[in-house]
Scaffold this active site. Structure first.
Site, PDB file in Angstrom:
ATOM      1  N   THR A   1      12.996 -66.077 -84.434  1.00  0.00           N
ATOM      2  CA  THR A   1      13.469 -66.510 -83.039  1.00  0.00           C
ATOM      3  C   THR A   1      14.542 -67.449 -83.005  1.00  0.00           C
ATOM      4  OG1 THR A   1      11.681 -68.143 -83.104  1.00  0.00           O
ATOM      5  CG2 THR A   1      11.121 -66.129 -82.042  1.00  0.00           C
TER       6      THR A   1
ATOM      7  N   GLY B   1      17.783 -69.340 -82.720  1.00  0.00           N
ATOM      8  CA  GLY B   1      18.880 -68.999 -81.911  1.00  0.00           C
ATOM      9  C   GLY B   1      18.694 -68.863 -80.587  1.00  0.00           C
ATOM     10  N   THR B   2      17.183 -68.617 -80.044  1.00  0.00           N
ATOM     11  CA  THR B   2      16.959 -68.248 -78.589  1.00  0.00           C
ATOM     12  C   THR B   2      17.548 -69.202 -77.487  1.00  0.00           C
ATOM     13  OG1 THR B   2      14.867 -69.558 -79.207  1.00  0.00           O
ATOM     14  CG2 THR B   2      14.730 -67.203 -79.250  1.00  0.00           C
ATOM     15  N   GLY B   3      17.622 -70.552 -77.694  1.00  0.00           N
ATOM     16  CA  GLY B   3      18.098 -71.180 -76.888  1.00  0.00           C
ATOM     17  C   GLY B   3      19.566 -71.295 -76.387  1.00  0.00           C
ATOM     18  N   CYS B   4      20.371 -71.122 -77.533  1.00  0.00           N
ATOM     19  CA  CYS B   4      21.970 -70.769 -77.471  1.00  0.00           C
ATOM     20  C   CYS B   4      22.105 -69.358 -76.887  1.00  0.00           C
ATOM     21  CB  CYS B   4      22.403 -70.790 -78.946  1.00  0.00           C
ATOM     22  SG  CYS B   4      22.000 -72.304 -79.981  1.00  0.00           S
TER      23      CYS B   4
ATOM     24  N   LYS C   1      12.647 -74.577 -70.216  1.00  0.00           N
ATOM     25  CA  LYS C   1      11.842 -73.169 -70.968  1.00  0.00           C
ATOM     26  C   LYS C   1      10.689 -73.655 -71.633  1.00  0.00           C
ATOM     27  CE  LYS C   1      15.785 -73.883 -73.410  1.00  0.00           C
ATOM     28  NZ  LYS C   1      16.712 -73.691 -74.459  1.00  0.00           N
TER      29      LYS C   1
END
Length: 281
Positions: A219, A221-224, A174
């Site tokens: 932003t 929580g984007t990875g989860c 990412k």
């Protein structure tokens, strides 16, 4: 009709923006049935993580077996695992489950709070990553796991190779933390709109996933959300490249619709695609 079933194995975020809460919201939005194994409880809000307490290994194993042995799963997603003992237990469970696994090797929170013990890194490398269908590290997690520091898009191939060396079938690097290129926020330094780029590869195929980079600071929580979206799409029967592309589109919309919550960094909007033109559903 029974929807596809997806199991998240992750920590609880009391603020509702990341962790199991984000995972279940994502799964609902994408039309699959979400189930959960709680690995840790955090006291967390828009300002950071004020405390974290990991669950006993026996409790995590019991939750997992309870769901998988009765209900069954079409995909598994892992997030915060906290300790080497939990990493090793979850890795064994995932490896013994006949379903694709998306591993988000969570190391730190959005605010920089540690969510994985340093002693657990070797277990992530040698036990968890080999069980992954797709691993989804951000650039900080790549550096933590491999020592490779990515400063530009050109370095993402090296990062992918370093992660793949630990055994996941695919890796999604990412690139959201890459610098914008010298221009003002939201621009690419050449007068155009900046692009957020991720690299998906199995070491042979390469898929560069690009989307507009939004200036929204909310932003959390984007990875989860991205990892859960990939798991949801895999559960529907999509290939890894198809699932990653669909998940990228979903999370881009969620970032664009992110909103202020509390005094710090707000969450992405998991329900953005469910809202009508007036934003009321």
């Amino acid at each position: 009709m029974i929807p596809p079933r997806v199991l998240t194995v992750a920590g609880s975020d009391s603020g509702g923006g990341a962790g199991v809460q984000a995972d279940l919201k994502t799964m609902l939005a994408l039309g699959v049935h979400g189930m959960s194994v709680i690995t840790a409880v955090t006291a967390q809000n828009s300002l950071g993580v004020q405390g974290a307490w990991e669950m006993p290994v026996a409790a995590v194993v019991a939750q997992y077996r309870s769901v998988v042995d009765d209900i069954g799963v079409q995909a598994v997603k892992t997030g915060m695992l906290a300790s080497a003992e939990l990493v090793e237990a979850v890795a064994e469970l995932v490896a013994g489950t006949d379903a694709p696994a998306v591993v988000d090797p969570v190391g730190v929170s959005k605010h920089g709070d540690p969510l994985l013990a340093a002693s657990a890194l070797d277990s992530v490398r040698t036990r968890l990553l080999p069980a992954a269908t797709v691993a989804t590290p951000n650039l900080d997690e790549v550096a933590q796991l491999t020592g490779v520091r990515v400063e530009s898009e050109a370095g993402m191939r090296e990062a992918a190779g370093a992660v793949l060396a630990y055994g996941p079938k695919w890796v999604l690097i990412k690139g959201g933390h890459l610098p914008l290129g010298g221009g003002p926020e939201g621009e690419d330094g050449r007068g155009g709109r900046a692009r957020a780029v991720d690299l998906l590869t199995d070491g042979t195929e390469e898929h560069w996933l690009r989307a507009p980079r939004h200036g929204n600071r909310h932003t959390h929580g984007t990875g989860c959300t991205l990892a859960s979206a990939i798991a949801a799409e895999l559960a529907k029967g999509r290939s890894v490249p198809e699932a990653a592309a669909a998940a990228k589109s979903y999370v881009t919309g969620a970032i664009a619709a992110g909103f202020a919550l509390g005094a710090g960094i707000g969450p992405v909007d998991h329900a953005w695609a469910l809202r009508g033109p007036e934003g009321t559903g």
